[in-house]
Every structure is written in C-alpha cells, then in structure tokens.
Design an enzyme around this catalytic site. Sequence first.
Site, PDB file in Angstrom:
ATOM      1  N   THR A 394      -5.652 -22.697   1.992  1.00  0.00           N
ATOM      2  CA  THR A 394      -5.108 -23.583   3.006  1.00  0.00           C
ATOM      3  C   THR A 394      -3.653 -23.170   3.115  1.00  0.00           C
ATOM      4  OG1 THR A 394      -6.723 -25.241   2.370  1.00  0.00           O
ATOM      5  CG2 THR A 394      -4.701 -26.092   3.337  1.00  0.00           C
ATOM      6  N   THR A 412      -6.022 -25.284   7.529  1.00  0.00           N
ATOM      7  CA  THR A 412      -6.916 -24.558   6.619  1.00  0.00           C
ATOM      8  C   THR A 412      -8.110 -23.913   7.306  1.00  0.00           C
ATOM      9  OG1 THR A 412      -8.216 -24.827   4.590  1.00  0.00           O
ATOM     10  CG2 THR A 412      -8.273 -26.658   6.118  1.00  0.00           C
ATOM     11  N   ASP A 436     -16.674 -28.591   2.382  1.00  0.00           N
ATOM     12  CA  ASP A 436     -15.932 -29.783   1.933  1.00  0.00           C
ATOM     13  C   ASP A 436     -16.766 -31.064   2.049  1.00  0.00           C
ATOM     14  OD1 ASP A 436     -13.621 -28.762   0.917  1.00  0.00           O
ATOM     15  OD2 ASP A 436     -12.429 -29.021   2.720  1.00  0.00           O
ATOM     16  N   SER A 465     -11.143 -34.194   3.067  1.00  0.00           N
ATOM     17  CA  SER A 465     -10.137 -33.185   2.722  1.00  0.00           C
ATOM     18  C   SER A 465      -9.239 -33.696   1.600  1.00  0.00           C
ATOM     19  CB  SER A 465      -9.285 -32.897   3.954  1.00  0.00           C
ATOM     20  OG  SER A 465      -8.190 -32.086   3.623  1.00  0.00           O
ATOM     21  N   SER A 466      -8.575 -32.766   0.939  1.00  0.00           N
ATOM     22  CA  SER A 466      -7.542 -33.135  -0.043  1.00  0.00           C
ATOM     23  C   SER A 466      -6.143 -32.879   0.507  1.00  0.00           C
ATOM     24  CB  SER A 466      -7.714 -32.310  -1.320  1.00  0.00           C
ATOM     25  OG  SER A 466      -8.962 -32.568  -1.901  1.00  0.00           O
ATOM     26  N   GLY A 486      -4.327 -25.469  -1.746  1.00  0.00           N
ATOM     27  CA  GLY A 486      -4.780 -25.475  -3.145  1.00  0.00           C
ATOM     28  C   GLY A 486      -6.040 -26.272  -3.400  1.00  0.00           C
TER      29      GLY A 486
END
Length: 583
Positions: A394, A412, A436, A465-466, A486
Amino acid sequence: MNKKGFHLAPAASIRLNRRKCVCGIETVIFLCVFLFSLSANAQERVKNVSFHDGMVVCATPDAAKVGLDILKKGGNAVDAAVAVQFALAVTHPEAGNIGGGGFMVYRSARGESNTLDFREKAPAGASKNMYLDSAGNVIPDMSIATHKASGVPGSVDGMVEAYNKYGKLKWVELVQPAIDLAHNGFKITKRLASDLNRNRAQFVKLNTGKSYLLKDSDWKEGDLLVQEDLAKTLIQIRDKKREGFYAGTVADLLVSEMKNGAGLISKADLENYHSVWRKAITGNYKGYKIITMPPPSSGGIALLQLLHAVEKYPLHRWGYNQDSTVQLMVEAERRVYADRSKYLGDPDFYKVPVDSLLNPVYLDARMKSFNWNTATPSTSIEPGNFAGYESDQTTHYSIVDKEGNAVAITTTLNDSFGSKIFVGGAGFLLNNEMDDFSAKPGVPNMFGLVGGKANSIQPGKRMLSSMTPTIIEKKGKLFMVVGTPGGSTIITSVFQTILNVIEFDQDMQQAVDSKRFHHQWLPDVVYQEKDAFSSSTQTKLEQKGYKVVEHGPSGRVDAILVNKAGYLEGGADPRGDDTKLGW
Ligand code: GLY
C-alpha cells in the site's frame, strides 16, 4: 505567525542569518552553501529541515516533486494530492495506482474535516463462497493472483470526487505531470529495479499482453522506465475525468482483460462505482484531537481504541520501547485486533457498532484481564461483548499547503503490484483487494488476519481495510498528518509513530525512523523489526511469556508535523524511497 498558525519566515534562512561570517574563506564557503541551497529552490531531502509554505511526503522522489510543483503553482493540498496519486501510479507501480483504491482524510485550514472512501468494491458477480472449493476449503491464491482477485477500482473516481469538491487548479494540470512521467520515462531506483526483477516470473506467468514493466534483461538502478500504454490511459483520464476510466476505451480494455481469466468486473460494475464521503471519526488523546478514517477501514476505530487503552499510563516516564511500554501496547493490540476480526466491515452492508467499540467503559473493561506479571494468551481473548449489540503493499502520502489545508491519503493495490495482472493495452495493474475480505470465517488472509460475517463477501460490498490515514490537532490547530502502508501492521505503525512524538519527544523524522513492533491477536506473536527491543527488554518480555519474533521492515510512514516553532517538519520513511519536499 500568520493567521493559520505557521510562521512566515523560512526556518533555513533564519538559521543562516544567525551565522556570523568572521573570516574570508569562511565567508566564501558560507556563501557557496547558501547559494547552493537557493539553487535547489529550497527543496531538500535532508533531515530536520522545516518549511512554512507547504510540504509533500510520499513514496517516490518524482511524485514528491510533482506534488511540490503543484503547491508552488498555487494549488492546494487536494490539488497536490490528485497530482501525487497519478504520479505514484507511474513511479511506484508496487502500490501507487489507478487500478486500486484508498481513503482520504482531509482537514481544511479552518478546521473542517471530511473523509473520502474510494475503496474498491466486490463486483456484482462476486459471492460469499467464491474462493472455496467443493469441500468448502479456501483455494490457495485465488483471491491473490487471479483475475477474480480484483475489486472494482476506486482511485480514479476518488480523485475526481476530491477534486470536484476541493480542487482549485485545472484538472488537466494535475494529471499532465503523470502523463509526462509515463511518456518520457523516469529513472528507476535500486529498490524499484529489484522489486521488478523479483516479480518478473509472476508478471510473465499471469499476463499475455505486453507490459512495459518487463524487459529481456534485469532492471538496473537508473534505467529509464517508459510506460506508453499507461500514458494513453492517463490522457483519457485527463481529457474525460471519470468517463476516461469507467467508460470508453479504458473500460473496454479492462473488461476484455477480465475475459482472459474469468474475471468478474463488468461494464456495469465500472459504471456503478462511486466513492463515498463519510464523516470522520474523532477521538482525544491527552488533549490532542485525532481525526481518522471510519469503516470500511478498521484503522481509525482500532487507533482510537489503542490510544484510549494506553492513555492513563505514564508512557513518557517509562520510555520508548521499554518493557512496560511494549507490554502495555501489545496487550492493547491483542484485544483491539480480536475486536477487528468480528465487528468491522463495510458499514453500507453491516451495522458496525462504532459507538460501542469506542465506549470508554467498554474499553476499560477490555483491559481488565491484563496482568503485568504474564502475557495474556490470545486463546483466552475473544472479541469483546457489549450490551445492545446484535449479533505489503500500500502507499501513503501526507500533504500540507500554504493555507494550512491538510490531506492524508493511503491508497493500495493490496499486495506488491496487486494481482500482478496488467490491463492489456491500458498499462495499469489490477488490485487483489478481494483478499481483504474474509473468504471463510477464521481462515487468515495474506496478512494473517481473520474475519467473519461482518467482512464476508457480498456483491457491491467494500472489503475491510487496515489503512489509517490520520490528521491530529493540538489546541484547535493542525499538529500532525500521518499514515503508512503495511497491511495489518498499518494500525500499529501509526499508533507507534503518534506516541513517538507525543510521549517520547521524538521529532517527525525520528518518530518515523524509530524501530517498530506489532501484535495482531492471532498469531500470538510480538513481531519486532531488527533490534527494536534491547536485549534486556526482550528478555523481560520473554520471561513473562511473550513470544518475540524478528521480522522485516514494518510499514513506510510518511508524515508531517507542525513543530513547536510552528514550522512544517517532515518524516519520510527510510525503509523505502520515501521523500519529503517542502518550501
Ligand atoms: N490492502 C490492505 C488494507 O487495505 O488494509
């Protein structure tokens, strides 16, 4: 100090004026240095230089220069962000993209905040069990390296939306620099050369058409990378904005590429894709206001949960990466990632219990099982319960303009180079963001993250998502713009960077450089970057039952701080080719 809170005098020149010229040779040397710094237009990649008129921190030197040029032309932070997004699609093919998606957190100089969700969506033909075989097992790599791995891209629509709402310069001026970089080529870095060489076999295996990222011999640092097909696609976007990507030739090429591998994205999926403005979620940490991304990112909620969990402890006194500090942060992370696995998903499809997850009473109760004497095993931690609830790659960029408007964008393709499948004739890579989603409850995705119903696949749904683009205010003024790539480590890297500044008095570059660690509930392991912990810290943690494992670099944080003197100070991650430029 101007009314935006930034000092008007350039920091570099103040320092130079203070310098006393006492002898001839010193004067000559001093003048040479001074003239050199002027000739570089005060654009510097060195540490600890601060600026007052604007700053761009992003993954490549070429894209940073594009962004800074836009700011200098009078563009605002959103103008610069649009130009950087397209420039990264050319110069950072690992993650910069037009075939992926992302999130923007925006704060105007007047203090209004907003967020834009341009995350990819599952195509209409997607279904809950699409990655399972007839025995109900997840088919390896199907959500990662096939045409079915791609969600409907959101980046181009996101840039058009952001521009329509906040942009100031002409759209063509923002896209043209990327076209020039694609058409004329740019010199690749050692890192990009090695990334391209490492992925060569996959590019060959997964593609039938021509790719400008492939050549007969190995790539070397300094080679010119020209991407004619990508330039043509960008020209369509320059001339027709949204329609240049979601309709016409480019859409035709994308749909025809899908047919090469039984992919699902249709013309209707492209036409129907729209990004969404969402209200930012906000919280407080010791008087700092945290403005961050709501679902379908898990990042914002997790960040606020983590900050709350550690707020009442004397981290400043304990110190950076000392055993008590690490233990507390790890135990908070364990509990927060357990919640993530159950409760976080696309709010348009699943009622994410945001208020309950951020309720201080709930959060305090979550930490009650924490015991200073011993690690809490992850097997004993379930996602929390609260009343009323029914059941690497990303990229991030941070920008501040002359007025003080700020943008944090994380975008990303998911994996490095996404699915590694190019849209034949259109020159861009497709994401593999479908990974994801939770393909099957409890089965980890490529980042080892597990999920369930909240993040199951449904047509038109956005995958969890993170990504954690975040802006922080101090006393009502801009304080920090921060984010990172990451995968699952995004949340913990942003968390640590913020604490490095607020608790451990690190400047922006130090806070970004500092070694990181990560825990995500499952697996029950504390990952540390090489030498993140002293041997004494590591021994103390291990004696309490923590399993500490060394892993590679974690994230590439790109951040901007308004420092104590009121200047903009950048932190560009040395783990990548990341660059900070200001004026
Ligand atoms: N693809 C990584 C994320 O969105 O968290």
